[in-house]
Design a protein around this motif. Structure first.
Motif, mmCIF file in Angstrom:
data_model
loop_
_atom_site.group_PDB
_atom_site.id
_atom_site.type_symbol
_atom_site.label_atom_id
_atom_site.label_comp_id
_atom_site.label_asym_id
_atom_site.label_seq_id
_atom_site.Cartn_x
_atom_site.Cartn_y
_atom_site.Cartn_z
ATOM 1 N N LEU A 57 0.767 -1.550 -0.148
ATOM 2 C CA LEU A 57 -0.091 0.396 -0.093
ATOM 3 C C LEU A 57 0.548 1.644 0.405
ATOM 4 C CD1 LEU A 57 -2.385 -1.621 2.781
ATOM 5 C CD2 LEU A 57 -2.806 -1.536 0.439
ATOM 6 N N PRO A 58 0.320 2.708 -0.456
ATOM 7 C CA PRO A 58 -1.078 2.440 -1.152
ATOM 8 C C PRO A 58 -0.345 2.129 -2.540
ATOM 9 C CG PRO A 58 0.402 4.961 -1.209
ATOM 10 C CD PRO A 58 1.263 3.829 -0.963
ATOM 11 N N MET A 59 -1.529 1.564 -3.300
ATOM 12 C CA MET A 59 -1.575 0.852 -4.764
ATOM 13 C C MET A 59 -3.695 1.029 -5.288
ATOM 14 S SD MET A 59 -4.160 -1.835 -4.884
ATOM 15 C CE MET A 59 -3.729 -3.349 -5.224
ATOM 16 N N THR A 60 -3.092 1.046 -6.602
ATOM 17 C CA THR A 60 -4.235 1.566 -7.897
ATOM 18 C C THR A 60 -4.491 0.210 -8.384
ATOM 19 O OG1 THR A 60 -3.831 3.693 -8.155
ATOM 20 C CG2 THR A 60 -5.121 2.098 -9.798
ATOM 21 N N PRO A 61 -5.446 -1.045 -7.922
ATOM 22 C CA PRO A 61 -5.902 -2.400 -8.395
ATOM 23 C C PRO A 61 -5.775 -1.903 -10.159
ATOM 24 C CG PRO A 61 -7.760 -1.764 -6.780
ATOM 25 C CD PRO A 61 -6.631 -0.417 -6.929
ATOM 26 N N GLY A 62 -5.828 -3.410 -10.334
ATOM 27 C CA GLY A 62 -6.011 -3.486 -11.796
ATOM 28 C C GLY A 62 -5.254 -3.608 -12.446
ATOM 29 N N MET A 63 -5.181 -5.609 -12.594
ATOM 30 C CA MET A 63 -4.080 -6.544 -13.331
ATOM 31 C C MET A 63 -4.672 -6.460 -14.761
ATOM 32 S SD MET A 63 -4.721 -9.792 -11.805
ATOM 33 C CE MET A 63 -4.647 -9.280 -10.193
ATOM 34 N N GLU A 64 -5.412 -6.594 -14.434
ATOM 35 C CA GLU A 64 -5.722 -7.056 -16.703
ATOM 36 C C GLU A 64 -6.338 -5.295 -17.477
ATOM 37 O OE1 GLU A 64 -7.825 -10.281 -18.395
ATOM 38 O OE2 GLU A 64 -8.727 -9.784 -16.381
ATOM 39 N N PHE A 65 -5.950 -4.814 -18.376
ATOM 40 C CA PHE A 65 -6.612 -3.780 -19.199
ATOM 41 C C PHE A 65 -6.181 -3.588 -20.502
ATOM 42 C CE2 PHE A 65 -3.034 -1.251 -17.996
ATOM 43 C CZ PHE A 65 -2.176 -1.025 -16.873
#
Ligand code: NDP
Length: 323
Positions: A57-65
């Motif tokens: 953390l901190p993080m911005t999720p989203g591993m697939e886009f």
């Protein structure tokens, strides 16, 4: 730019929509303008701190886009600004722009829309590894696909059919099973069918299934073993029930059964395996023979709702966020 920021682990309530600076690509990195993000069980678990790797953390999720290349860092070759790409294994997709290592980019066939491209990497690569690399399936065999209307499930049904397999699809409702039938599933049962093991045996001419793609876990895992033919294989891909399963290795001996674990992240670290999977999938996607199933689509600010709907078993296909 707008981005979802997570500063503490937890449920959907910890996702905060913020205005943050547009990230700059460093050496070997690429900035992608994000058009669509695929939401996976893994994203939900990572935000809760319950995934296979530790969440920093901190993080911005989203591993697939999916989106287009917006800027190239020093030393990046083989990509150009404006090129359409899918991304697997980066983080930070739940934002207007994301910076990822160039190695996380995958080619996108022209025929796919951005949501379709975002629905492709995790589910189709996992399905390929499960059926082929680890499952050793051969045309004419029977495969049981659990949660068959979900993101991985729809990918598995389509790929299995394209490989000449017979598919038994399981899901929690007949409405979901219709999704699997529309994609070519040969036989369908609701997952709570009381005599499921017997029904699978009947459907397979008394022998049992050759392969089970296990994503639910819990007490149903014993059923996955029981429904196998001699020398059958269970590929353990997930445990959506979040309940423990029991495995007695000696039981595998009697019918020469195999239980194999699959984690996409570690498989993709083997460049040869990754190349083989992409080479197999790209023509199938380009020709439309398999088509990523885009499920419910939400705005960035609605990501918490998307997480809840995925965990609440209310979705079919890949849950998509459009930033
Ligand atoms: P899905 O789109 O398949 O959605 C999850 C589905 O799982 C639900 O719709 C539901 O289908 C089924 N399910 C069964 N039991 C539960 C439960 N107790 N709570 C919630 N859902 C349940 O999600 P994904 O395609 O993202 O993932 C499917 C599974 O595959 C997950 O377990 C995930 O962790 C795993 N996975 C693992 C990967 C790996 O590398 N090992 C890669 C990709 C996915 P129904 O209502 O029909 O039962």
């Amino acid at each position: 730019m707008r981005a979802l920021v997570v500063e503490q682990l937890g449920g959907p309530e910890v996702l905060q929509l913020r205005d943050v600076p547009v990230p700059q690509p460093g050496a070997g990195q690429v900035r992608v303008k994000v058009e669509a993000v695929g939401i996976n069980f893994a994203d939900v678990l990572a935000v809760r701190g319950e995934y296979l790797t530790r969440t920093r953390l901190p993080m911005t999720p989203g591993m697939e886009f999916a989106g287009s290349v917006d800027a190239l860092g020093e030393g990046v070759m083989g990509f150009s600004v404006g090129q359409r790409v899918a991304v697997l294994g980066g983080v930070g997709g739940l934002a207007e722009f994301a910076v990822v290592p160039a190695g996380a980019l995958l080619p996108v066939p022209e025929s796919l829309s951005a949501p379709e491209a975002a629905a492709f990497p995790v589910s189709y690569l996992t399905a390929f590894f499960a059926l082929s690399t680890l499952g050793y399936s051969r045309a004419g065999e029977w495969v049981v696909v659990q949660a068959a209307a979900g993101a991985l499930g729809t990918a598995s049904v389509q790929l299995a059919k394209s490989m000449g397999l017979n598919v038994i699809a399981l899901a929690s409702s007949d409405e979901k099973l219709q999704v699997a039938r529309d994609l070519g599933a040969d036989v369908t049962f609701t997952s709570d069918t009381a005599d499921l093991v017997d029904r699978v045996r009947e459907a397979t001419g008394g022998r049992g299934a050759n392969l089970v793609l296990e994503v639910v876990g819990g007490k149903g895992f014993q059923g996955s073993l029981d429904m196998l033919a001699p020398r059958g294989r269970v590929i353990v891909i997930g445990a959506a029930s979040r309940e423990p399963s029991t495995l007695r290795p000696v039981e595998l001996m009697k019918r020469n059964l195999t239980v194999t674990g699959l984690w996409l992240t570690s498989l993709m670290q083997d460049p040869e395996a990754a190349r083989e999977a992409v080479a197999f999938l790209t023509p199938l996607l380009a020709s439309g023979q398999v088509r990523p199933q885009v499920g419910p689509t939400y705005a960035l600010a609605e990501t918490g709702q998307a997480f809840e709907d995925l965990l609440g078993r209310r979705t079919t296909g890949k849950v998509i966020i459009e930033p």
